[in-house]
Write an enzyme that holds these catalytic residues in place. Sequence first.
Site, mmCIF file in Angstrom:
data_model
loop_
_atom_site.group_PDB
_atom_site.id
_atom_site.type_symbol
_atom_site.label_atom_id
_atom_site.label_comp_id
_atom_site.label_asym_id
_atom_site.label_seq_id
_atom_site.Cartn_x
_atom_site.Cartn_y
_atom_site.Cartn_z
ATOM 1 N N LEU A 112 0.874 -1.171 0.000
ATOM 2 C CA LEU A 112 0.000 0.000 0.000
ATOM 3 C C LEU A 112 0.910 1.220 0.000
ATOM 4 C CD1 LEU A 112 -2.711 -0.934 2.683
ATOM 5 C CD2 LEU A 112 -2.958 -0.967 0.190
ATOM 6 N N ASP A 113 0.591 2.222 -0.829
ATOM 7 C CA ASP A 113 1.446 3.402 -0.853
ATOM 8 C C ASP A 113 1.272 4.209 0.428
ATOM 9 O OD1 ASP A 113 -0.685 5.349 -1.193
ATOM 10 O OD2 ASP A 113 -0.808 4.720 -3.281
ATOM 11 N N ALA A 114 2.131 5.184 0.628
ATOM 12 C CA ALA A 114 2.171 5.922 1.896
ATOM 13 C C ALA A 114 0.844 6.587 2.221
ATOM 14 C CB ALA A 114 3.291 6.961 1.858
ATOM 15 N N THR A 116 -2.151 5.599 1.427
ATOM 16 C CA THR A 116 -3.268 4.656 1.502
ATOM 17 C C THR A 116 -3.246 3.934 2.838
ATOM 18 O OG1 THR A 116 -3.196 4.327 -0.895
ATOM 19 C CG2 THR A 116 -4.371 2.677 0.406
ATOM 20 N N ARG A 200 -5.394 4.641 -7.926
ATOM 21 C CA ARG A 200 -5.258 6.084 -8.178
ATOM 22 C C ARG A 200 -5.165 6.370 -9.675
ATOM 23 N NH1 ARG A 200 -4.198 8.620 -3.313
ATOM 24 N NH2 ARG A 200 -3.604 7.197 -1.631
#
Length: 256
Positions: A112-114, A116, A200
């Site tokens: 998961l990106d930062a 999220t 996204r």
Amino acid sequence: MAARPGPQRRPRELERILSKAGAGSRKQARAWIEAGRVTVNGARVVDPEAWFDPERDRIALDGRILALEKQLYLALHKPRGYLTTRTDPDGRPTVYELIADLGAWVVPVGRLDADTSGLLLFTNDTQFAEYVTNPRSHVDKLYRVEATPRLAAESLASLETGIELSDGMTLPARVTRVAHRGRATSFDLSIREGRNRQVRRMVRAAGSKVVKLARLAIGTVKLGELAIGAHRPLSAREVSALYAQPRSEEGGTPRR
């Protein structure tokens, strides 16, 4: 209907077996094997890439039999602002700080990106991780998305049927609109792929921008009431259920 069992454990490279058993890194394991310090079923083996079955073969380092690692499966409620990496040169917080009390080697199942938040799985069972993240396994990942400006019904439909990204068309997804609030649309998006920042990019291609993103479920494993920053072990039933996900035809719409 009986649950579909997970993939059978396969033999793997000797250096990898030593590493997964916690003896050391793969680089260290290779050096030990080439130095003649490792035996398999009583015979010295000097090829780090020779394949053996860690459940059937007696593997020893300096005469000491290796113990099989205990398989761990973990669910974490990742907060926003945390990186899915072990360390960060800029000193930003990472998810490994939240599982420091585990005291065991594990890897994230996908990322998961930062920005999220939500459900992130960890395991030391690399076959499990590969299975869950492989699109052909049809393990859906469910996200709650808030995007602005509002997405019209046609735009939401394009997310569901497939949308063109720079790295190709996305597979069919499931979309359920939750609400329109002001200029924003809130909806649930279920996908089985795991491309970099895919949700996204899908929303941007549909003409909007994600302002808030959280993963609510991976297959049948749900985030539920797990507190932000907290983690819990997966039950044996949850692990088995991930392996028993219903299949759909390649490229077809997942079952509802």
